[in-house]
Design a protein around this motif. Structure first.
Motif, mmCIF file in Angstrom:
data_model
loop_
_atom_site.group_PDB
_atom_site.id
_atom_site.type_symbol
_atom_site.label_atom_id
_atom_site.label_comp_id
_atom_site.label_asym_id
_atom_site.label_seq_id
_atom_site.Cartn_x
_atom_site.Cartn_y
_atom_site.Cartn_z
ATOM 1 N N THR A 133 4.804 5.342 2.938
ATOM 2 C CA THR A 133 4.082 6.485 3.474
ATOM 3 C C THR A 133 4.263 7.663 2.522
ATOM 4 O O THR A 133 5.331 7.864 1.958
ATOM 5 C CB THR A 133 4.573 6.846 4.891
ATOM 6 N N VAL A 134 3.189 8.423 2.335
ATOM 7 C CA VAL A 134 3.182 9.519 1.369
ATOM 8 C C VAL A 134 2.790 10.811 2.085
ATOM 9 O O VAL A 134 1.759 10.865 2.750
ATOM 10 C CB VAL A 134 2.175 9.230 0.226
ATOM 11 N N THR A 135 3.624 11.841 1.927
ATOM 12 C CA THR A 135 3.323 13.144 2.514
ATOM 13 C C THR A 135 2.972 14.146 1.423
ATOM 14 O O THR A 135 3.397 14.019 0.271
ATOM 15 C CB THR A 135 4.514 13.710 3.307
ATOM 16 N N LYS A 136 2.228 15.149 1.829
ATOM 17 C CA LYS A 136 1.854 16.232 0.915
ATOM 18 C C LYS A 136 3.092 16.996 0.446
ATOM 19 O O LYS A 136 3.175 17.416 -0.705
ATOM 20 C CB LYS A 136 0.883 17.174 1.628
ATOM 21 N N GLU A 137 4.064 17.135 1.335
ATOM 22 C CA GLU A 137 5.278 17.894 1.009
ATOM 23 C C GLU A 137 6.157 17.161 -0.006
ATOM 24 O O GLU A 137 6.679 17.769 -0.942
ATOM 25 C CB GLU A 137 6.104 18.168 2.276
ATOM 26 N N ALA A 138 6.316 15.861 0.167
ATOM 27 C CA ALA A 138 7.210 15.098 -0.705
ATOM 28 C C ALA A 138 6.570 14.708 -2.032
ATOM 29 O O ALA A 138 7.241 14.706 -3.070
ATOM 30 C CB ALA A 138 7.696 13.846 0.024
ATOM 31 N N GLU A 139 5.288 14.359 -2.009
ATOM 32 C CA GLU A 139 4.586 13.875 -3.201
ATOM 33 C C GLU A 139 3.201 14.503 -3.277
ATOM 34 O O GLU A 139 2.186 13.845 -3.044
ATOM 35 C CB GLU A 139 4.457 12.346 -3.158
ATOM 36 N N PRO A 140 3.109 15.799 -3.608
ATOM 37 C CA PRO A 140 1.813 16.492 -3.521
ATOM 38 C C PRO A 140 0.716 15.908 -4.414
ATOM 39 O O PRO A 140 -0.434 15.800 -3.971
ATOM 40 C CB PRO A 140 2.141 17.935 -3.913
ATOM 41 N N LEU A 141 1.017 15.519 -5.631
ATOM 42 C CA LEU A 141 -0.026 14.981 -6.516
ATOM 43 C C LEU A 141 -0.481 13.592 -6.069
ATOM 44 O O LEU A 141 -1.674 13.290 -6.084
ATOM 45 C CB LEU A 141 0.460 14.950 -7.960
ATOM 46 N N TYR A 142 0.471 12.751 -5.694
ATOM 47 C CA TYR A 142 0.124 11.404 -5.225
ATOM 48 C C TYR A 142 -0.674 11.506 -3.931
ATOM 49 O O TYR A 142 -1.660 10.795 -3.737
ATOM 50 C CB TYR A 142 1.399 10.590 -5.037
ATOM 51 N N HIS A 143 -0.267 12.406 -3.049
ATOM 52 C CA HIS A 143 -0.993 12.623 -1.793
ATOM 53 C C HIS A 143 -2.424 13.080 -2.081
ATOM 54 O O HIS A 143 -3.370 12.619 -1.449
ATOM 55 C CB HIS A 143 -0.255 13.658 -0.940
ATOM 56 N N GLN A 144 -2.580 13.957 -3.059
ATOM 57 C CA GLN A 144 -3.909 14.454 -3.434
ATOM 58 C C GLN A 144 -4.782 13.308 -3.967
ATOM 59 O O GLN A 144 -5.960 13.209 -3.632
ATOM 60 C CB GLN A 144 -3.769 15.547 -4.486
ATOM 61 N N LEU A 145 -4.203 12.446 -4.771
ATOM 62 C CA LEU A 145 -4.933 11.286 -5.299
ATOM 63 C C LEU A 145 -5.394 10.363 -4.169
ATOM 64 O O LEU A 145 -6.559 9.984 -4.107
ATOM 65 C CB LEU A 145 -4.056 10.503 -6.282
ATOM 66 N N ILE A 146 -4.476 10.027 -3.273
ATOM 67 C CA ILE A 146 -4.824 9.135 -2.161
ATOM 68 C C ILE A 146 -5.850 9.791 -1.247
ATOM 69 O O ILE A 146 -6.780 9.132 -0.766
ATOM 70 C CB ILE A 146 -3.562 8.708 -1.384
ATOM 71 N N PRO A 202 0.816 -1.212 0.000
ATOM 72 C CA PRO A 202 0.000 0.000 0.000
ATOM 73 C C PRO A 202 0.856 1.272 0.000
ATOM 74 O O PRO A 202 1.930 1.315 0.591
ATOM 75 C CB PRO A 202 -0.747 -0.107 1.324
ATOM 76 N N SER A 203 0.353 2.288 -0.676
ATOM 77 C CA SER A 203 0.839 3.660 -0.493
ATOM 78 C C SER A 203 -0.203 4.320 0.384
ATOM 79 O O SER A 203 -1.366 4.433 -0.002
ATOM 80 C CB SER A 203 0.925 4.402 -1.827
ATOM 81 N N VAL A 204 0.215 4.740 1.567
ATOM 82 C CA VAL A 204 -0.729 5.239 2.572
ATOM 83 C C VAL A 204 -0.384 6.679 2.946
ATOM 84 O O VAL A 204 0.791 7.052 2.987
ATOM 85 C CB VAL A 204 -0.730 4.313 3.812
ATOM 86 N N LEU A 205 -1.421 7.468 3.197
ATOM 87 C CA LEU A 205 -1.192 8.826 3.686
ATOM 88 C C LEU A 205 -0.411 8.740 4.988
ATOM 89 O O LEU A 205 -0.831 8.051 5.930
ATOM 90 C CB LEU A 205 -2.519 9.547 3.919
ATOM 91 N N ALA A 206 0.718 9.407 5.047
ATOM 92 C CA ALA A 206 1.585 9.322 6.231
ATOM 93 C C ALA A 206 0.841 9.698 7.504
ATOM 94 O O ALA A 206 1.007 9.057 8.542
ATOM 95 C CB ALA A 206 2.816 10.203 6.043
ATOM 96 N N GLU A 207 -0.026 10.704 7.404
ATOM 97 C CA GLU A 207 -0.726 11.174 8.597
ATOM 98 C C GLU A 207 -1.802 10.202 9.077
ATOM 99 O O GLU A 207 -2.312 10.337 10.193
ATOM 100 C CB GLU A 207 -1.327 12.570 8.360
ATOM 101 N N GLU A 208 -2.149 9.202 8.280
ATOM 102 C CA GLU A 208 -3.156 8.200 8.659
ATOM 103 C C GLU A 208 -2.541 6.827 8.944
ATOM 104 O O GLU A 208 -3.215 5.928 9.435
ATOM 105 C CB GLU A 208 -4.187 8.042 7.529
ATOM 106 N N ALA A 209 -1.280 6.654 8.636
ATOM 107 C CA ALA A 209 -0.645 5.330 8.702
ATOM 108 C C ALA A 209 -0.734 4.682 10.079
ATOM 109 O O ALA A 209 -0.990 3.478 10.192
ATOM 110 C CB ALA A 209 0.814 5.427 8.256
ATOM 111 N N PRO A 228 5.643 11.361 10.800
ATOM 112 C CA PRO A 228 4.898 10.154 10.439
ATOM 113 C C PRO A 228 5.336 9.546 9.109
ATOM 114 O O PRO A 228 4.894 8.464 8.749
ATOM 115 C CB PRO A 228 3.453 10.649 10.363
ATOM 116 N N ASN A 229 6.233 10.224 8.387
ATOM 117 C CA ASN A 229 6.698 9.698 7.094
ATOM 118 C C ASN A 229 7.801 8.675 7.331
ATOM 119 O O ASN A 229 8.948 8.848 6.952
ATOM 120 C CB ASN A 229 7.182 10.840 6.197
ATOM 121 N N ILE A 230 7.407 7.572 7.928
ATOM 122 C CA ILE A 230 8.350 6.569 8.412
ATOM 123 C C ILE A 230 8.896 5.654 7.309
ATOM 124 O O ILE A 230 9.960 5.088 7.443
ATOM 125 C CB ILE A 230 7.686 5.750 9.537
#
Length: 106
Positions: free
Chosen positions: A65-78, A11-18, A31-33
């Motif tokens: 884990t996916v953060t808005k800062e590191a991967e903004p488009l992927y984070h938006q999709l998730i 899974p690619s998971v929102l870091a803040e929800e992981a 949380p971007n572990i």
């Protein structure tokens, strides 16, 4: 992909929800572990039935884990998927195919 049943997808998971879905231990302030799928964690027992395709037979998962800062488009999709489904992750798999086959066909 002809993947064996004992080798689930990741899974690619929102870091803040992981931490709600995986036993991550103490993540401290960041949380971007696992931004590079470099760790495994146990799926929270109460969530395993909701994400069986990314849960190994022993209850673990190799997550990204996916953060808005590191991967903004992927984070938006998730995030959009999370809003629609209540599940803050998507299936993360490569485009690997059979030898001699194109990686992606359109």
């Amino acid at each position: 992909k002809f993947r064996e049943s004992f080798r689930p997808f990741a899974p690619s998971v929102l870091a803040e929800e992981a931490a709600e879905w995986f036993d991550l231990g103490d993540v401290g302030d960041d949380p971007n572990i696992s931004p590079y799928m470099s760790m495994t964690a146990y799926v929270t027992e109460s969530k395993r039935g909701q994400i069986p395709s990314v849960t190994h037979v022993d209850g673990s998962s190799r997550l990204q884990t996916v953060t808005k800062e590191a991967e903004p488009l992927y984070h938006q999709l998730i995030s959009a998927f999370f809003k629609r489904t209540g599940v803050p992750m998507v299936l993360n798999t490569s485009f690997n195919t059979l030898p001699g086959e194109p990686i992606v066909e359109t």
